[in-house]
Design a protein around this motif. Structure first.
Motif, mmCIF file in Angstrom:
data_model
loop_
_atom_site.group_PDB
_atom_site.id
_atom_site.type_symbol
_atom_site.label_atom_id
_atom_site.label_comp_id
_atom_site.label_asym_id
_atom_site.label_seq_id
_atom_site.Cartn_x
_atom_site.Cartn_y
_atom_site.Cartn_z
ATOM 1 N N ARG A 1 -11.448 99.206 44.817
ATOM 2 C CA ARG A 1 -10.003 98.874 45.394
ATOM 3 C C ARG A 1 -9.336 100.164 45.329
ATOM 4 N N ILE A 2 -9.413 101.144 44.154
ATOM 5 C CA ILE A 2 -8.607 102.416 44.324
ATOM 6 C C ILE A 2 -9.222 103.145 45.371
ATOM 7 N N ILE A 3 -10.425 103.144 45.630
ATOM 8 C CA ILE A 3 -10.953 104.040 46.588
ATOM 9 C C ILE A 3 -10.518 103.647 48.054
ATOM 10 N N PHE B 1 -16.158 107.132 38.112
ATOM 11 C CA PHE B 1 -15.283 105.953 38.142
ATOM 12 C C PHE B 1 -14.436 105.794 36.839
ATOM 13 N N TYR B 2 -13.483 104.897 36.856
ATOM 14 C CA TYR B 2 -12.778 104.571 35.530
ATOM 15 C C TYR B 2 -13.669 103.610 34.719
ATOM 16 N N GLN C 1 -12.481 96.691 40.660
ATOM 17 C CA GLN C 1 -11.082 97.359 40.683
ATOM 18 C C GLN C 1 -11.232 98.775 41.087
ATOM 19 N N ARG D 1 -10.791 113.955 55.115
ATOM 20 C CA ARG D 1 -11.568 113.435 54.174
ATOM 21 C C ARG D 1 -11.636 111.987 53.992
ATOM 22 N N LYS D 2 -10.780 111.344 54.530
ATOM 23 C CA LYS D 2 -10.571 109.800 54.498
ATOM 24 C C LYS D 2 -11.735 109.152 55.492
ATOM 25 N N ASN E 1 -6.487 115.897 54.143
ATOM 26 C CA ASN E 1 -6.705 114.598 53.634
ATOM 27 C C ASN E 1 -7.345 113.641 54.806
ATOM 28 N N ASP F 1 -7.723 101.965 48.528
ATOM 29 C CA ASP F 1 -6.353 102.237 48.691
ATOM 30 C C ASP F 1 -6.212 103.749 49.285
ATOM 31 N N ILE F 2 -7.034 104.543 48.362
ATOM 32 C CA ILE F 2 -6.619 105.912 48.954
ATOM 33 C C ILE F 2 -7.117 106.148 50.212
ATOM 34 N N LYS F 3 -8.137 105.549 50.553
ATOM 35 C CA LYS F 3 -8.657 105.717 52.150
ATOM 36 C C LYS F 3 -7.898 104.796 53.201
ATOM 37 N N ASP F 4 -6.982 104.264 52.795
ATOM 38 C CA ASP F 4 -6.180 103.262 53.673
ATOM 39 C C ASP F 4 -6.862 102.410 54.246
ATOM 40 N N SER G 1 -18.537 110.131 50.349
ATOM 41 C CA SER G 1 -19.165 110.973 49.817
ATOM 42 C C SER G 1 -19.770 110.636 48.366
ATOM 43 N N LEU H 1 -15.308 119.697 50.629
ATOM 44 C CA LEU H 1 -14.525 118.490 50.412
ATOM 45 C C LEU H 1 -13.437 118.807 49.506
#
Lengths: 276, 298
Positions: free
Chosen positions: B96-98, B85-86, B93, B73-74, B70, B100-103, B78, B51
């Motif tokens: 939502r971040i995840i 998490f935060y 929220q 990985r998208k 990258n 966003d990263i994964k498009d 996993s 990973l």
């Protein structure tokens, strides 16, 4: 770029600690700026006891010198340390919560991750600079008898210099955050370095017999903060013989910018080599 | 069959310890691939390498037939170790971040939150979640945007029995949809229940690699009993595949060479005039096989 910055803002905008420290920062900044005139004038009053001809009352909020005076007070270490601590917390949190691992697993490269933090530092520097600019403008307008437009803008280049100063200072915090990864450790070492080690070292370096010359100007924090070295108070120049800058020059910014580039470079290399 | 993940001789050392030693294996589309081994056998290190979290010292691996990036990985969801998490952000929220990263579109959030039964807690901070809920949120995050591969590292670790059952059901359901799953576990039972293929790791070495069904079907002993045990003993030695015999009270435990069928064995004795009153096939379980493999490695 926009995507990375938006992602970073998602992590930060609802983070209470961020707003508390930002609030404290602006509180200290405002008090510093408001108390500045009192401090300067009480100092002048003190000086007058030893002078044959008393000095006049100093109005530090007069255009155009207000740009230089207030960017000077805004770049006092004890005040600047607040946004720097925010940067350290935001970076080390990612290691503490292991969210940097999650971000990378999810499909972010380490480079993108670092870039998102840098973009945020850029944005934060910009926001603080704009707010300061606005504050200076309002204080200046209400405290000086403006005669011409050129009177207002003459020394406003100090605000651009302040932006570089703030950014370079926050990059040092960025460096400490990524190198030490632990919130407590990074904040402690950063504070120790900025408030104690470098000031003591620059004091020592000024002892003539050591022949260290002007080395203190080249230390990373000093190089940044000395971009606005003194407020523009005529007596500093005439009586104390200090080298008070006349204009804010972006030429002076080369050393702090070089430091920023080097520190960012080191962080990129270290992060690329080290496992998460 | 389409190869999803191919690993060639990856190694990682921590000081003098070989966390992963020359590991090679392949995972094909649609498999539920178990990475089985005791704690410290190199499962998490292997997953961390594939990973992109840690660098292997030698060897290589590829995802979907290409060099890892990258973008690869998208396509993978996993859950590694603990849910990360935060804590000051809400479940929504965080997801939502995840996304966003994964498009991936945020419209998928609702589906995955409902899938792990956390929809009603979507606006609560991650910090307030119980361990089981945190683990479920991690699984929700991994399912965002319908990944082609799901990597789960000890997904039921620390959960209560009900939670374990829920997660296993969920994994089986996802597997049915054709998603390739790589599951690391130190629980044999878990691998046996969920996986189609398995690689057994110990001290960084791969000991075994193959189909779970094949491993389970290895039958190497039978329990036999009848009224005339002496006669049975003599007859056994005439069987062409006979290997060994252990006498137990009122029965023999007998091993044979190669595969042999219980009915075939019964027929053999019946022809010779012996009626068995006890005939039991002792299947060698994955657990026995696993322990044997580990034992050999020591």
């Amino acid at each position: 770029m926009i995507k990375l910055l938006r992602l970073e803002l998602r992590k930060i905008l609802t983070y209470k600690t961020f707003w508390i420290i930002i609030g404290l920062y602006f509180l200290f900044l405002a008090s510093g700026i408001i108390l500045a005139e009192l401090i300067v004038n009480s100092w002048v009053t003190d000086m007058n006891k030893h002078l044959p001809i008393p000095l006049p009352h100093v109005n530090i909020y007069f255009f155009p010198n207000i740009w230089q005076n207030l960017t000077f007070f805004a770049s006092i270490r004890y005040i600047l340390i607040f946004p720097a601590i925010i940067i350290i917390i935001l970076i080390t949190n990612e290691f503490t919560y292991k969210t940097i691992r999650q971000n990378v697993i999810t499909g972010m490269s380490k480079k993108e991750f670092l870039l998102s933090k840098l973009l945020f530092i850029l944005l934060l520097s910009l926001c603080i600079t704009v707010i300061l600019k606005l504050g200076i403008f309002i204080l200046g307008i209400t405290h000086s008898e403006v005669t011409s437009f050129s009177q207002i803008v003459t020394k406003s280049s100090f605000i651009s210099v302040f932006f570089v100063l703030l950014f370079s200072f926050l990059i040092i915090a960025f460096f400490f955050g990524f190198i030490f990864r632990n919130t407590g450790l990074a904040i402690a070492l950063f504070t120790l370095y900025v408030l104690i080690i470098e000031p003591i070292f620059s004091m020592v370096s000024k002892i003539p017999s050591l022949h260290l010359g002007g080395i203190s100007h080249y230390l990373p924090v000093n190089a940044a903060l000395n971009l606005v070295e003194y407020p523009y108070i005529p007596i500093l120049k005439t009586i104390m013989g200090l080298h008070v800058q006349e204009t804010g020059s972006l030429m002076d910014c080369s050393i702090p910018m070089l430091y920023s580039v080097v520190l960012i470079g080191i962080v990129f290399v270290v992060m690329n080599r080290k496992d998460l | 069959m389409e190869t999803v993940l191919s690993i060639q001789e990856i190694s990682k050392r921590y000081g003098r310890i070989h966390a992963v030693n020359q590991l090679s294996t392949e995972v094909h589309k649609g498999q539920v691939f178990g990475l089985l081994g005791p704690n410290g056998s190199g499962k998490t290190t292997t997953l961390s390498i594939i990973l992109g979290l840690i660098r292997s010292e030698s060897g290589s691996f590829s995802w979907f037939g290409r060099n890892p990036s990258n973008e690869s990985r998208k396509r993978i969801g996993s859950v590694i170790e603990s849910p990360n998490f935060y804590p000051y952000l809400t479940a929504r929220q965080n997801l939502r971040i995840i996304a966003d990263i994964k498009d991936k579109s945020p419209s998928d959030l609702e589906r995955v939150l409902k899938l792990v039964d956390l929809f009603h807690r979507r606006n609560d901070k991650f910090r307030t979640f119980s361990f089981g809920m945190k683990q479920r949120l991690a699984i929700a995050a991994s399912l965002l945007g319908n990944p082609e591969v799901l990597i789960l590292d000890e997904p039921t670790n620390g959960l209560d029995p009900q939670g374990i059952a829920q997660i296993r059901e969920l994994i089986l359901m996802i597997a049915k949809e054709g998603v390739t799953i790589i599951l690391a576990s130190h629980l044999l039972d878990e691998v046996q229940k969920i996986c189609t293929h398995v690689a057994v790791l110990d001290k960084g070495n791969k000991l075994f690699d193959g189909n779970v069904g094949e491993v389970l079907s290895i039958s190497d002993s039978f329990e036999l009993g009848c009224a005339e045990m002496n006669k049975l003993g003599k007859l056994l030695k005439e069987h062409p595949q006979f290997l060994s015999l252990v006498a137990a009270p009122e029965k023999f435990i007998v091993t044979f060479n190669g595969k042999i069928d219980a009915s075939e064995l019964n027929g053999f004795f019946y022809q010779k005039g012996i009626v068995l009153n006890h005939l039991a096939e002792r299947k060698r379980t994955l657990e026995q096989h696993f322990l044997e493999l580990l034992h050999k490695n020591q």
